[in-house]
Design a protein around this motif. Structure first.
Motif, short mmCIF file in Angstrom:
data_model
loop_
_atom_site.label_atom_id
_atom_site.label_comp_id
_atom_site.label_asym_id
_atom_site.label_seq_id
_atom_site.Cartn_x
_atom_site.Cartn_y
_atom_site.Cartn_z
N GLU A 207 -40.02 -52.25 73.45
CA GLU A 207 -39.12 -51.51 72.55
C GLU A 207 -39.86 -50.34 71.89
O GLU A 207 -39.21 -49.44 71.33
CB GLU A 207 -38.54 -52.44 71.50
N ALA A 208 -41.19 -50.33 71.98
CA ALA A 208 -41.97 -49.22 71.44
C ALA A 208 -42.10 -48.06 72.44
O ALA A 208 -42.72 -47.05 72.12
CB ALA A 208 -43.36 -49.70 71.03
N ALA A 209 -41.52 -48.22 73.63
CA ALA A 209 -41.48 -47.16 74.64
C ALA A 209 -40.22 -47.35 75.48
O ALA A 209 -40.28 -47.73 76.64
CB ALA A 209 -42.72 -47.19 75.52
N PRO A 210 -39.03 -47.10 74.90
CA PRO A 210 -37.77 -47.51 75.51
C PRO A 210 -37.07 -46.47 76.36
O PRO A 210 -35.86 -46.58 76.61
CB PRO A 210 -36.92 -47.84 74.28
N ALA A 211 -37.77 -45.44 76.84
CA ALA A 211 -37.09 -44.36 77.55
C ALA A 211 -36.34 -44.84 78.79
O ALA A 211 -35.23 -44.38 79.08
CB ALA A 211 -38.09 -43.27 77.94
N GLY A 212 -36.94 -45.75 79.54
CA GLY A 212 -36.28 -46.27 80.73
C GLY A 212 -35.01 -47.02 80.38
O GLY A 212 -33.97 -46.85 81.03
N TYR A 213 -35.09 -47.86 79.35
CA TYR A 213 -33.92 -48.61 78.91
C TYR A 213 -32.81 -47.68 78.45
O TYR A 213 -31.63 -47.84 78.84
CB TYR A 213 -34.32 -49.55 77.77
N LEU A 214 -33.14 -46.69 77.63
CA LEU A 214 -32.13 -45.77 77.11
C LEU A 214 -31.50 -44.95 78.23
O LEU A 214 -30.30 -44.67 78.22
CB LEU A 214 -32.74 -44.87 76.04
N SER A 215 -32.30 -44.56 79.22
CA SER A 215 -31.78 -43.81 80.35
C SER A 215 -30.79 -44.66 81.14
O SER A 215 -29.72 -44.18 81.56
CB SER A 215 -32.92 -43.36 81.27
#
Length: 325
Positions: A207-215
């Motif tokens: 959750e401290a690097a969520p770019a893939g999830y948000l994409s």
């Protein structure tokens, strides 16, 4: 860019078989007890470089022509992908230049890439800044640029991991894999959609690097903050090709905290006698977070790598003791 097909995955398996042994898929009695499920670990940390990425590097270099190899390859990495390219370049006689973030590079991975003969370039605070620098150098110097994620041959090579799981455990119900750039998750989605559509693929990211999830959630490429210690999944952007593949196939996407990842590193040691790095334990952290929904099911969890530092391991064991205590 065309996504790889199952034919590409089968071809990749044939390509890498002379160079790499299949990794073990082993039942874990300890984790099965903790999860109240039948839990199997896919031990990608058993590869010579201690991580799954080696599958993709060999597949890519093996398919390159002499002209491409002669130009030298340049790529960006936080470590495991760079090791993969360096290893494959050494195997096939090509020069390897690896750009890494100048901020807090993993010394274990740096030493491994140097030992493999790669020339290292340190630039920027994160993977994506190093990647942009790579692209500039490739354009200026004529190197063959290797995108760490948007390379179909890398994804096809990595996908052979999921193929091995399905072949050895055809009644598996859920696959948990970590996601940083997305090659591993997209490879698993290609395989399951091709030969085992009932198998659920679940990706796990910090959750401290969520770019893939948000994409994935928004259906468009997103940039986000990146503050995770798990450098193997530390990206600030979603990437086109993996997102295209996982968008309509991925069953679920789990975000976990860095402490949950550290806890999973400790749990893998305590319950499964398995060493992992942060990214390598992310899938276990995601499965543990969803353990109530896994009761009675057959689950595969990928341990994607074990290239941790002593400081990271110490922090993980302290976190595990605190959270279990």
């Amino acid at each position: 860019m065309q996504p790889p097909t199952m034919r590409d995955v089968y071809e990749a398996r044939k390509t890498i078989a002379p160079y790499l042994a299949r990794t073990p898929l082993q039942y874990s009695a300890g984790l099965s007890r903790v999860f109240d499920a039948d839990v199997y670990l896919k031990h990608e940390e058993h590869h010579p470089l201690g991580a799954y990425k080696i599958r993709g590097g060999i597949n890519l270099l093996a398919h390159m022509g002499e002209e491409e190899r002669s130009r030298g390859l340049i790529t960006a990495s936080t470590g495991n992908h760079g090791q993969s390219i360096a290893f494959a370049c050494r195997m096939f006689g090509a020069k390897a230049l690896i750009a890494l973030p100048a901020k807090d590079p993993n010394p274990v991975k740096v030493a491994a890439m140097e030992a493999l003969g790669a020339e290292l370039v340190f630039h920027g605070d994160n993977f994506d800044e190093a990647r942009a620098h790579c692209e500039r150098l490739a354009a200026e110097e004529g190197y063959r640029y290797v995108h760490a994620v948007n390379e179909p041959l890398l994804i096809a090579g990595v996908a052979t991991q999921a193929l091995e799981i399905i072949e050895e455990l055809p009644d598996v119900e859920v696959l948990y894999v970590p996601l940083g750039g997305g090659t591993e998750a997209s490879g698993a989605c290609i395989v399951t959609s091709g030969i085992a559509p009932d198998v659920k693929v679940r990706a796990v990211q910090s959750e401290a690097a969520p770019a893939g999830y948000l994409s994935w959630q928004r259906g468009e490429l997103v940039q986000a903050s990146m503050n995770t210690f798990a450098e193997g999944i530390a990206t600030v952007s979603g990437y086109e090709l993996p997102q295209q593949i996982i968008r309509h196939v991925l069953d679920d996407f789990v975000l976990v905290s860095d402490d949950e990842i550290r806890h999973a590193m400790g749990m893998l040691i305590q319950e499964a006698h398995t060493l992992s790095e942060g990214a390598g334990a992310a899938a276990t952290a995601g499965a543990y977070k969803q353990r109530e929904s896994l009761a009675g099911r057959k689950v595969s969890i990928t341990v994607s790598g074990a290239n941790t530092t002593a400081a990271q391991l110490s922090a993980a064991l302290e976190t595990y003791a605190r959270m279990e205590g």
